[in-house]
Write an enzyme that holds these catalytic residues in place. Sequence first.
Site, PDB file in Angstrom:
ATOM      1  N   SER A 113     -49.134  -5.358  40.871  1.00 24.89           N
ATOM      2  CA  SER A 113     -47.971  -5.668  41.425  1.00 24.89           C
ATOM      3  C   SER A 113     -47.589  -4.498  42.527  1.00 24.89           C
ATOM      4  CB  SER A 113     -46.466  -5.590  40.505  1.00 24.89           C
ATOM      5  OG  SER A 113     -47.021  -6.776  39.374  1.00 24.89           O
TER       6      SER A 113
ATOM      7  N   LYS B  44     -37.268   2.451  35.693  1.00 25.34           N
ATOM      8  CA  LYS B  44     -38.077   1.810  36.950  1.00 25.34           C
ATOM      9  C   LYS B  44     -37.125   1.217  37.888  1.00 25.34           C
ATOM     10  CE  LYS B  44     -42.502   0.789  34.854  1.00 25.34           C
ATOM     11  NZ  LYS B  44     -43.498  -0.180  34.573  1.00 25.34           N
TER      12      LYS B  44
ATOM     13  N   ARG C 121     -57.350  -3.690  33.564  1.00 25.21           N
ATOM     14  CA  ARG C 121     -58.156  -3.566  34.733  1.00 25.21           C
ATOM     15  C   ARG C 121     -59.308  -2.563  34.765  1.00 25.21           C
ATOM     16  NH1 ARG C 121     -52.659  -3.797  37.771  1.00 25.21           N
ATOM     17  NH2 ARG C 121     -52.322  -2.690  35.994  1.00 25.21           N
TER      18      ARG C 121
ATOM     19  N   HIS D  88     -51.637 -11.553  36.598  1.00 20.36           N
ATOM     20  CA  HIS D  88     -50.964 -11.870  35.472  1.00 20.36           C
ATOM     21  C   HIS D  88     -51.103 -13.385  34.997  1.00 20.36           C
ATOM     22  CE1 HIS D  88     -48.069  -8.806  37.190  1.00 20.36           C
ATOM     23  NE2 HIS D  88     -48.488  -8.052  36.066  1.00 20.36           N
TER      24      HIS D  88
HETATM   25  P1  ADP Z   1     -45.973  -2.905  32.791  1.00 20.68           P
HETATM   26  O1  ADP Z   1     -44.859  -2.034  33.762  1.00 20.68           O
HETATM   27  O2  ADP Z   1     -45.610  -3.226  31.965  1.00 20.68           O
HETATM   28  O3  ADP Z   1     -47.385  -2.194  33.200  1.00 20.68           O
HETATM   29  P2  ADP Z   1     -47.037  -5.020  34.778  1.00 20.68           P
HETATM   30  O4  ADP Z   1     -46.265  -6.220  35.184  1.00 20.68           O
HETATM   31  O5  ADP Z   1     -47.337  -4.214  35.983  1.00 20.68           O
HETATM   32  O6  ADP Z   1     -45.972  -4.538  33.729  1.00 20.68           O
HETATM   33  O7  ADP Z   1     -48.328  -5.582  33.962  1.00 20.68           O
HETATM   34  C1  ADP Z   1     -48.180  -6.338  32.906  1.00 20.68           C
HETATM   35  C2  ADP Z   1     -49.533  -6.324  32.109  1.00 20.68           C
HETATM   36  O8  ADP Z   1     -50.116  -7.063  32.974  1.00 20.68           O
HETATM   37  C3  ADP Z   1     -50.166  -5.006  32.009  1.00 20.68           C
HETATM   38  O9  ADP Z   1     -50.869  -5.008  30.712  1.00 20.68           O
HETATM   39  C4  ADP Z   1     -50.992  -4.909  32.845  1.00 20.68           C
HETATM   40  O10 ADP Z   1     -52.357  -4.005  32.689  1.00 20.68           O
HETATM   41  C5  ADP Z   1     -51.664  -6.240  33.140  1.00 20.68           C
HETATM   42  N1  ADP Z   1     -52.227  -6.587  34.523  1.00 20.68           N
HETATM   43  C6  ADP Z   1     -51.498  -6.607  35.811  1.00 20.68           C
HETATM   44  N2  ADP Z   1     -52.230  -6.758  36.712  1.00 20.68           N
HETATM   45  C7  ADP Z   1     -53.448  -7.258  36.150  1.00 20.68           C
HETATM   46  C8  ADP Z   1     -54.656  -7.939  36.683  1.00 20.68           C
HETATM   47  N3  ADP Z   1     -54.793  -7.996  37.896  1.00 20.68           N
HETATM   48  N4  ADP Z   1     -55.421  -8.148  35.784  1.00 20.68           N
HETATM   49  C9  ADP Z   1     -55.387  -8.062  34.346  1.00 20.68           C
HETATM   50  N5  ADP Z   1     -54.479  -7.682  33.770  1.00 20.68           N
HETATM   51  C10 ADP Z   1     -53.112  -7.388  34.734  1.00 20.68           C
END
Ligand code: ADP
Length: 172
Positions: free
Chosen positions: A129, A42, A91, A18
């Site tokens: 995450s 969630k 990703r 992130h």
């Molecule tokens: P959500 O529940 O909205 O998907 P996340 O916190 O899991 O929330 O992810 C927020 C954003 O960050 C999403 O667009 C996700 O694809 C992106 N993201 C998460 N991890 C990575 C990573 N390692 N590299 C690039 N983007 C990421």
Amino acid sequence: MEKVAIYPGSFDPLTYGHIDIVERALEIFDKVILAIAVNAEKRPLFSVRERLEMAKAIFKDTPNVIVDSFKGLLVDYVAKTNAKALLRGLRATSDFEYEFHMASMNRSLNPHLDTLFMMTSKDYFFVSSRTIKEVARLGGAVEGLVPDLVAQQLKKKFKIPLGKKNQIGWEV
Ligand code: ADP
């Protein structure tokens, strides 16, 4: 005029994946609002308050990152700001379908709102995450993939003694 992007997500917890997206977005935008979603469907590991506190501490020296949370429709939250774009990370191809649906729905709710996608960096393509939580729960090392503060808070949540595991998670 100031160029502002909103980066919405669960950030449960915040990872270097992130943070990498935020840092790269700051090369394009003047300001990034990291917006933590309060999603009743969630069951997060960290409360919204914990996620806000961690993110604020992590970005405390980066004044052009604003950490906030929102409830309800993202488009309603966006309308209260001067942001012109949503920011999301990609990703793998498996991310694409969900992101495509969300971006299309948000565009249908607000035709002036575009979502910009940034490709993950080679160092964090495998970081999510969800897997971070799973590895941490089983006592594996997540240092280097999340900020130290997050690694410590994960250990606290899972009641893992600090400094008692080696790099591959074995007792030392
Ligand atoms: P959500 O529940 O909205 O998907 P996340 O916190 O899991 O929330 O992810 C927020 C954003 O960050 C999403 O667009 C996700 O694809 C992106 N993201 C998460 N991890 C990575 C990573 N390692 N590299 C690039 N983007 C990421």
